[in-house]
Design a protein around this motif. Sequence first.
Motif, PDB file in Angstrom:
ATOM      1  N   PHE A  61       0.379   7.442  -6.331  1.00 15.89           N
ATOM      2  CA  PHE A  61      -0.603   8.530  -6.296  1.00 15.89           C
ATOM      3  C   PHE A  61       0.089   9.872  -6.121  1.00 15.89           C
ATOM      4  O   PHE A  61      -0.189  10.831  -6.851  1.00 15.89           O
ATOM      5  CB  PHE A  61      -1.605   8.294  -5.168  1.00 15.89           C
ATOM      6  CG  PHE A  61      -2.805   9.198  -5.237  1.00 15.89           C
ATOM      7  CD1 PHE A  61      -3.969   8.779  -5.851  1.00 15.89           C
ATOM      8  CD2 PHE A  61      -2.766  10.481  -4.694  1.00 15.89           C
ATOM      9  CE1 PHE A  61      -5.077   9.622  -5.932  1.00 15.89           C
ATOM     10  CE2 PHE A  61      -3.860  11.327  -4.768  1.00 15.89           C
ATOM     11  CZ  PHE A  61      -5.027  10.894  -5.390  1.00 15.89           C
ATOM     12  N   GLU A  62       0.995   9.949  -5.164  1.00 16.16           N
ATOM     13  CA  GLU A  62       1.728  11.191  -4.904  1.00 16.16           C
ATOM     14  C   GLU A  62       2.542  11.614  -6.133  1.00 16.16           C
ATOM     15  O   GLU A  62       2.661  12.810  -6.436  1.00 16.16           O
ATOM     16  CB  GLU A  62       2.658  10.989  -3.702  1.00 16.16           C
ATOM     17  CG  GLU A  62       3.699  12.060  -3.465  1.00 16.16           C
ATOM     18  CD  GLU A  62       3.114  13.374  -2.976  1.00 16.16           C
ATOM     19  OE1 GLU A  62       3.832  14.390  -3.064  1.00 16.16           O
ATOM     20  OE2 GLU A  62       1.955  13.401  -2.523  1.00 16.16           O
ATOM     21  N   TYR A  95       2.539  10.599   4.897  1.00 15.89           N
ATOM     22  CA  TYR A  95       1.606  10.707   3.770  1.00 15.89           C
ATOM     23  C   TYR A  95       0.339  11.458   4.190  1.00 15.89           C
ATOM     24  O   TYR A  95      -0.183  12.295   3.437  1.00 15.89           O
ATOM     25  CB  TYR A  95       1.226   9.317   3.269  1.00 15.89           C
ATOM     26  CG  TYR A  95       2.190   8.678   2.289  1.00 15.89           C
ATOM     27  CD1 TYR A  95       2.548   9.338   1.118  1.00 15.89           C
ATOM     28  CD2 TYR A  95       2.706   7.405   2.508  1.00 15.89           C
ATOM     29  CE1 TYR A  95       3.413   8.749   0.206  1.00 15.89           C
ATOM     30  CE2 TYR A  95       3.565   6.801   1.595  1.00 15.89           C
ATOM     31  CZ  TYR A  95       3.916   7.483   0.448  1.00 15.89           C
ATOM     32  OH  TYR A  95       4.763   6.893  -0.461  1.00 15.89           O
ATOM     33  N   ALA A  98      -4.808   8.270  -9.497  1.00 14.99           N
ATOM     34  CA  ALA A  98      -4.545   9.712  -9.505  1.00 14.99           C
ATOM     35  C   ALA A  98      -5.026  10.344 -10.812  1.00 14.99           C
ATOM     36  O   ALA A  98      -5.650  11.413 -10.808  1.00 14.99           O
ATOM     37  CB  ALA A  98      -3.062   9.983  -9.302  1.00 14.99           C
ATOM     38  N   GLY A 123      -1.797   3.270  -8.078  1.00 21.57           N
ATOM     39  CA  GLY A 123      -1.870   4.623  -7.518  1.00 21.57           C
ATOM     40  C   GLY A 123      -1.804   5.697  -8.597  1.00 21.57           C
ATOM     41  O   GLY A 123      -2.526   6.694  -8.545  1.00 21.57           O
ATOM     42  N   PRO A 167      -6.466   6.703   1.486  1.00 23.10           N
ATOM     43  CA  PRO A 167      -5.578   5.536   1.485  1.00 23.10           C
ATOM     44  C   PRO A 167      -4.444   5.628   2.507  1.00 23.10           C
ATOM     45  O   PRO A 167      -3.990   4.607   3.030  1.00 23.10           O
ATOM     46  CB  PRO A 167      -5.034   5.492   0.057  1.00 23.10           C
ATOM     47  CG  PRO A 167      -5.207   6.871  -0.469  1.00 23.10           C
ATOM     48  CD  PRO A 167      -6.439   7.398   0.186  1.00 23.10           C
ATOM     49  N   LEU A 202       0.828  -1.211   0.000  1.00 20.13           N
ATOM     50  CA  LEU A 202       0.000   0.000   0.000  1.00 20.13           C
ATOM     51  C   LEU A 202       0.863   1.263   0.000  1.00 20.13           C
ATOM     52  O   LEU A 202       0.443   2.313  -0.495  1.00 20.13           O
ATOM     53  CB  LEU A 202      -0.930   0.017   1.209  1.00 20.13           C
ATOM     54  CG  LEU A 202      -2.286  -0.668   1.042  1.00 20.13           C
ATOM     55  CD1 LEU A 202      -3.045  -0.657   2.360  1.00 20.13           C
ATOM     56  CD2 LEU A 202      -3.109   0.027  -0.040  1.00 20.13           C
ATOM     57  N   MET A 217      -5.853  11.884  -1.043  1.00 22.38           N
ATOM     58  CA  MET A 217      -4.873  10.892  -0.596  1.00 22.38           C
ATOM     59  C   MET A 217      -4.999  10.599   0.900  1.00 22.38           C
ATOM     60  O   MET A 217      -4.443   9.603   1.394  1.00 22.38           O
ATOM     61  CB  MET A 217      -3.449  11.350  -0.924  1.00 22.38           C
ATOM     62  CG  MET A 217      -2.399  10.257  -0.761  1.00 22.38           C
ATOM     63  SD  MET A 217      -0.758  10.742  -1.347  1.00 22.38           S
ATOM     64  CE  MET A 217      -0.278  11.964  -0.126  1.00 22.38           C
ATOM     65  N   PHE A 225       1.155   2.148  -3.470  1.00 21.06           N
ATOM     66  CA  PHE A 225      -0.026   2.853  -3.995  1.00 21.06           C
ATOM     67  C   PHE A 225       0.085   4.347  -3.712  1.00 21.06           C
ATOM     68  O   PHE A 225      -0.147   5.187  -4.585  1.00 21.06           O
ATOM     69  CB  PHE A 225      -1.297   2.284  -3.364  1.00 21.06           C
ATOM     70  CG  PHE A 225      -2.549   3.016  -3.761  1.00 21.06           C
ATOM     71  CD1 PHE A 225      -3.281   2.604  -4.867  1.00 21.06           C
ATOM     72  CD2 PHE A 225      -2.998   4.121  -3.045  1.00 21.06           C
ATOM     73  CE1 PHE A 225      -4.427   3.292  -5.254  1.00 21.06           C
ATOM     74  CE2 PHE A 225      -4.141   4.811  -3.416  1.00 21.06           C
ATOM     75  CZ  PHE A 225      -4.859   4.394  -4.532  1.00 21.06           C
ATOM     76  N   LEU A 226       0.442   4.688  -2.472  1.00 26.60           N
ATOM     77  CA  LEU A 226       0.582   6.098  -2.093  1.00 26.60           C
ATOM     78  C   LEU A 226       1.743   6.753  -2.830  1.00 26.60           C
ATOM     79  O   LEU A 226       1.665   7.927  -3.221  1.00 26.60           O
ATOM     80  CB  LEU A 226       0.761   6.199  -0.579  1.00 26.60           C
ATOM     81  CG  LEU A 226      -0.501   5.833   0.214  1.00 26.60           C
ATOM     82  CD1 LEU A 226      -0.145   5.434   1.635  1.00 26.60           C
ATOM     83  CD2 LEU A 226      -1.487   6.987   0.220  1.00 26.60           C
ATOM     84  N   ASN A 279       1.276  -1.797  -7.188  1.00 21.46           N
ATOM     85  CA  ASN A 279       0.529  -0.803  -6.421  1.00 21.46           C
ATOM     86  C   ASN A 279       0.915   0.615  -6.805  1.00 21.46           C
ATOM     87  O   ASN A 279       0.073   1.523  -6.759  1.00 21.46           O
ATOM     88  CB  ASN A 279       0.730  -1.029  -4.916  1.00 21.46           C
ATOM     89  CG  ASN A 279      -0.283  -1.986  -4.343  1.00 21.46           C
ATOM     90  OD1 ASN A 279      -1.288  -1.589  -3.781  1.00 21.46           O
ATOM     91  ND2 ASN A 279      -0.029  -3.279  -4.499  1.00 21.46           N
ATOM     92  N   ILE A 280       2.166   0.825  -7.185  1.00 26.55           N
ATOM     93  CA  ILE A 280       2.571   2.147  -7.664  1.00 26.55           C
ATOM     94  C   ILE A 280       1.745   2.530  -8.882  1.00 26.55           C
ATOM     95  O   ILE A 280       1.190   3.632  -8.969  1.00 26.55           O
ATOM     96  CB  ILE A 280       4.077   2.171  -8.019  1.00 26.55           C
ATOM     97  CG1 ILE A 280       4.939   2.043  -6.756  1.00 26.55           C
ATOM     98  CG2 ILE A 280       4.432   3.469  -8.761  1.00 26.55           C
ATOM     99  CD1 ILE A 280       6.425   1.918  -7.034  1.00 26.55           C
TER     100      ILE A 280
END
Length: 448
Positions: free
Chosen positions: A23-24, A84, A149, A145, A174, A16, A171, A19-20, A141-142
């Motif tokens: 997204f970031e 995060y 996004a 994300g 998550p 996870l 964000m 994922f963040l 997961n990247i």
Amino acid sequence: MKINAFLLRCTLIAALGGFLFGFETAVISGAEKTIQQLWSLSDFWLGFTVAASLIGTVIGSMIAGNPAQRYGRKKVLLFIAVMYLLSALGCSLTPTWILFIIFRIVGGIAVGASSVVGPMYISEISPAPVRGRLTGMFQLNIVIGILVAFLTNYLFQQIGAGSWRWMVGIMVVPAGLFAILLRIIPESPRWLILNNRDEEAAAIFARTGEPDARSVINEEHELLTGTKKVIEHAPEENLFSSKFRKPILYAVLLAMFNQLSGINAILYYAPRIFEMAGFSHKASFLQPVYIGCANLLFTFIGMSIIDKVGRKTLLIIGATGMFIFLALTAFSFQSTGSGNHYVILYLVCFIAFFAMSQGAVIWVFISEIFPNSVRSQGSSLGSFTHWIMAAIIAWTFPIFVHGTVNGGFYSFIFFSVMVLISMLFIWRVMPETKGRTLEQIQKDLGIV
């Protein structure tokens, strides 16, 4: 080898952070043009604003190794989750540009640290036959994300004024989930071995399905001490000693070439690139969704075959395709600088080849090639190199692409040449690590 439920659960929770991370990385693409207008930023300061997160990733990748080695992988992952959260809240609520930069840097520190500790944790709990697939979950997961996004950017841009705050603020959801779920996973068994907690490590190995936990523990101690004698603490080693020169070379060069392909310039500035290619404002937010879908699909393909095909073969196939489609993108901008609608096809194909090769391999490979005694420092070095190059590319891309009429052409030609050079490095220098335990890889590299 079958992946049991416990191992899969631990992997997905640790991933996870990926994922963040994704997204970031991608969410700024939807906000950067509005932010430039809101705070009247030049191309130089826009590049700095986008790169601010990457400055944070450089810091995070540099500092994550030592805490992960001292306090454990799990505790550092928990701290990353909190960062995060702070970043999402701060960026979405800030009234000033300088505070936005500060919270972007905080989020970047979380990304940089996550890119070190997440893959490290997964590789250390995974049995060798499935390590590539499981560590690849972080990269999967990247890209999920990144896709989310792009989707939320497309949806929120229809709100109108203030939509960018929703883009960066969502964000929080998550990040909060990540912080909660981390509490139910165990510490890395290989970190426990480093701290002479062999029985705890053996119990975790048993739950993950490691077929011969005692042999793994004995091998670790043999590599750490030169004998099979169990000691209270593993001796600290200097990463930059001569015996680690091969893994350092492989990690640094692979991380450099990953970013010199231009991947993050495309992700950070996707809507801008598509507007340059003649798409409408609304359509320029939709096209990145196609890129995100291709990224997800081909990352999944790469992850599913990485333990069968091997890391090196995937990288060579990927570099070939990436070179072709980056060159085609460059020539689409050559005559007028404005590109054409074929750019979406070329970039989707580029992303497909990147995702199943560099995207699927980089974090797996870097987490494999360093021994337990310096794995956290080695992973930090690889991640640091990756992010310092990403910061340079993200900062300079708007300057070069708008600096001349043919800025798009020159930028993508540069990326294609870098991919061609990377192909030579992969073919002639890089080793294969598939199917080998982490301990066997060290012996193959002559690290004893």
